[in-house]
Design a protein around this motif. Structure first.
Motif, mmCIF file in Angstrom:
data_model
loop_
_atom_site.group_PDB
_atom_site.id
_atom_site.type_symbol
_atom_site.label_atom_id
_atom_site.label_comp_id
_atom_site.label_asym_id
_atom_site.label_seq_id
_atom_site.Cartn_x
_atom_site.Cartn_y
_atom_site.Cartn_z
ATOM 1 N N LEU A 1 0.833 -1.197 0.000
ATOM 2 C CA LEU A 1 0.000 0.000 0.000
ATOM 3 C C LEU A 1 0.870 1.251 0.000
ATOM 4 C CD1 LEU A 1 -2.719 -0.991 2.643
ATOM 5 C CD2 LEU A 1 -2.808 -1.265 0.164
ATOM 6 N N THR A 2 0.372 2.271 -0.657
ATOM 7 C CA THR A 2 1.079 3.549 -0.667
ATOM 8 C C THR A 2 0.810 4.296 0.631
ATOM 9 O OG1 THR A 2 -0.782 4.721 -1.662
ATOM 10 C CG2 THR A 2 0.783 3.668 -3.174
ATOM 11 N N ALA A 3 1.612 5.315 0.884
ATOM 12 C CA ALA A 3 1.434 6.106 2.107
ATOM 13 C C ALA A 3 0.039 6.734 2.171
ATOM 14 C CB ALA A 3 2.518 7.175 2.191
ATOM 15 N N PRO A 4 -0.479 7.318 1.070
ATOM 16 C CA PRO A 4 -1.844 7.859 1.131
ATOM 17 C C PRO A 4 -2.891 6.789 1.432
ATOM 18 C CG PRO A 4 -0.672 8.749 -0.757
ATOM 19 C CD PRO A 4 0.182 7.654 -0.203
ATOM 20 N N GLU A 5 -2.678 5.572 0.911
ATOM 21 C CA GLU A 5 -3.625 4.490 1.178
ATOM 22 C C GLU A 5 -3.611 4.089 2.644
ATOM 23 O OE1 GLU A 5 -3.825 2.168 -3.141
ATOM 24 O OE2 GLU A 5 -2.240 1.661 -1.704
ATOM 25 N N VAL A 6 -2.429 4.049 3.232
ATOM 26 C CA VAL A 6 -2.317 3.718 4.655
ATOM 27 C C VAL A 6 -3.011 4.777 5.497
ATOM 28 C CG1 VAL A 6 -0.714 3.433 6.579
ATOM 29 C CG2 VAL A 6 -0.195 2.397 4.354
ATOM 30 N N THR A 7 -2.816 6.046 5.130
ATOM 31 C CA THR A 7 -3.488 7.138 5.835
ATOM 32 C C THR A 7 -4.999 7.021 5.703
ATOM 33 O OG1 THR A 7 -1.620 8.615 5.446
ATOM 34 C CG2 THR A 7 -3.724 9.645 5.997
ATOM 35 N N HIS A 8 -5.453 6.704 4.499
ATOM 36 C CA HIS A 8 -6.887 6.545 4.254
ATOM 37 C C HIS A 8 -7.467 5.429 5.126
ATOM 38 C CE1 HIS A 8 -10.676 6.047 2.139
ATOM 39 N NE2 HIS A 8 -10.382 4.768 1.970
ATOM 40 N N LEU A 9 -6.734 4.318 5.261
ATOM 41 C CA LEU A 9 -7.224 3.204 6.075
ATOM 42 C C LEU A 9 -7.324 3.583 7.545
ATOM 43 C CD1 LEU A 9 -5.321 0.168 4.523
ATOM 44 C CD2 LEU A 9 -7.722 0.749 4.277
ATOM 45 N N SER A 10 -6.319 4.280 8.036
ATOM 46 C CA SER A 10 -6.349 4.680 9.444
ATOM 47 C C SER A 10 -7.493 5.670 9.689
ATOM 48 C CB SER A 10 -5.013 5.290 9.864
ATOM 49 O OG SER A 10 -4.749 6.483 9.144
#
Length: 469
Positions: free
Chosen positions: A342-351
């Protein structure tokens, strides 16, 4: 029927079959009576099955929903026997197709077979009915008369599914008369038979789409992707597993709380989970309008809802419910089993999705979106979103909690970005600082503000006593 006579005479012992008597009856042209309910000994004997099938024994029954294939799958684990019956079914369905093309008016035939890819599966049911209407007198059970897919056998395995596919039943995206695809039907049975996860993996290996919207009458307008449906069912299974795991650990939640217990979930369930939570489906959303998620429910939110619906029910009457702590640990665990690309934006979106969902739950806001059934149902299903009139009423009743939700969410997101703690640790602290001690006050404030809005004057107790004096 004469076969019943033979059963009473020669099948006293399960495996004791008089082939000579059976051959004699077949040569006499015995009447099957629309009943394929062979004695169990026959299901273990290919030689006898070949004789009966060659004589035209029906593959289904008017008095039972199950077919010869269903009962064979339940009674014997013999791939050669399963292959014999499946190949016979395939041959008869080819015969059905040819007969239908010859006897039915062209317009009717083309209408009934327009979406056909491979041999008739659920399409066979309307074809058989059309033949009967056209005057054909073939016993409908000869063709295996059922509106269910051949892949829906209760005890079918991946091996039998592969045999069916090889025999020509290659349309794995078909819908039955209720709008269910094979994928959704199998997913619905997972809470009762977790081993069905193997079939899910098999279907995915054959290219079945997880993006296809569920087309049942209740859910059609909400554009719920199949991946969301499967995610909710997997969440239910993991929720039930959590409850049983706690019991197995002698009511100690230690292994659940540190996440190690989830490592014992079978490999197939984890693989399904990683499929439905893959990065390509992170933004697969339905048409729900609910604050538990942003712009529609995603597979991850559906997974959490499935888990919560099951576990909340299981611990509903428990004085010392571990639900709150376990819910945070489960959300945290799901984030760890996601693929690592996962990309950093995707990880942020999940959190952010996790924070939003958890805050929504802990403020006891009510869902307006689709809901998964809790424990007590024989299979996993999803209820559609709340109807518009009821949704407006719920929004009005919950508006003060929603205001609090809107004020706390940015705070939670900002603090989590600055935190080095795990999700469950962070949320436990945030909950205690911002939510736990104010729940009773929230209930009172909601009531008081609602009363004020309708014009009732509310005074402090000492003011009320002074005015009465």
């Amino acid at each position: 029927t004469l076969l019943d006579v033979l059963v009473r005479r020669d099948f006293q012992a399960d495996y004791c079959v008089d082939i000579g008597s059976l051959s004699e009856l077949i040569s006499m042209g015995f009447d099957f009576g629309g009943n394929p309910d062979w004695p169990s000994g026959i299901y273990r004997r290919r030689d006898l099955q070949k004789m009966l099938l060659a004589a035209g024994s029906p593959l289904s029954s008017d008095c039972q929903r199950s077919s010869v294939l269903d009962r064979a799958a339940a009674m014997v684990n013999d791939e050669k026997i399963h292959a014999l019956l499946i190949n016979e079914l395939a041959a008869r369905r080819r015969e059905l197709l040819k007969l239908s093309q010859r006897l039915l008016p062209r317009r009717i035939f083309e209408n009934l077979t327009s979406s056909l890819r491979g041999l008739p599966d659920v399409e066979a049911f309307p074809l058989i009915n059309a033949l009967i209407d056209a005057g054909d007198n073939t016993d409908r059970n000869y063709w295996c008369y059922s509106d269910a897919s051949v892949y829906g056998a209760e005890y079918g395995t991946v091996q039998t599914a592969e045999l069916l596919f090889a025999a020509g039943f290659t349309d794995l995206e078909q819908e039955d008369s209720n709008g269910f695809t094979i994928l959704i039907l199998i997913a619905m049975s997972i809470p009762v038979r977790p081993e069905e996860t193997l079939k899910i993996l098999w279907l995915l290996s054959k290219g079945v789409s997880l993006r296809r919207p569920v087309q049942t009458e209740l859910l059609r307008e909400w554009l719920i992707p199949s991946v969301n449906f499967v995610s909710a069912i997997v969440g239910q299974v993991l929720g039930e597993w959590t409850e049983f795991a706690v019991k197995d650990l002698n009511d100690s939640t230690a292994e659940i709380e540190d996440g190690s217990a989830y490592d014992r979930i079978n490999t197939e369930a984890k693989e399904v989970l990683q499929h439905v939570l893959a990065s390509e489906y992170l933004n697969c959303r339905d048409a729900c309008q609910c604050s538990c998620s942003l712009e529609g429910c995603t597979p991850l939110v559906m997974l959490w809802k499935g888990w919560a619906s099951l576990c909340r029910h299981l611990w509903l009457n428990s004085e010392n419910s571990p639900f709150h702590e376990l819910h945070g640990k489960f959300i945290e665990w799901t984030l760890t089993v996601l693929p690592g690309n996962l990309t950093a934006p995707e990880v942020t979106h999940l959190s952010q999705s996790a924070l939003r969902f958890r805050l929504f739950q802990d403020l006891r806001l009510r869902h307006l979106c689709c809901r998964s059934y809790a424990l007590g149902w024989r299979d996993g299903r999803i209820m559609p979103p709340i109807e518009a009139a009821e949704a407006r009423e719920i929004k009005e009743e919950d508006k003060f909690r929603k205001e609090r939700f809107d004020s706390l969410l940015p705070k939670a997101e900002a603090e989590y970005q600055q935190s080095f703690k795990s999700f469950s640790e962070f949320w436990s602290e945030f909950y205690n600082d911002n939510i736990a001690n104010s729940e009773q006050e929230d209930d009172l404030d909601d009531h008081v503000r609602s009363v004020i809005e309708i014009g009732v004057e509310v005074t402090e107790p000492d003011q009320a006593s002074s005015s009465s004096d």
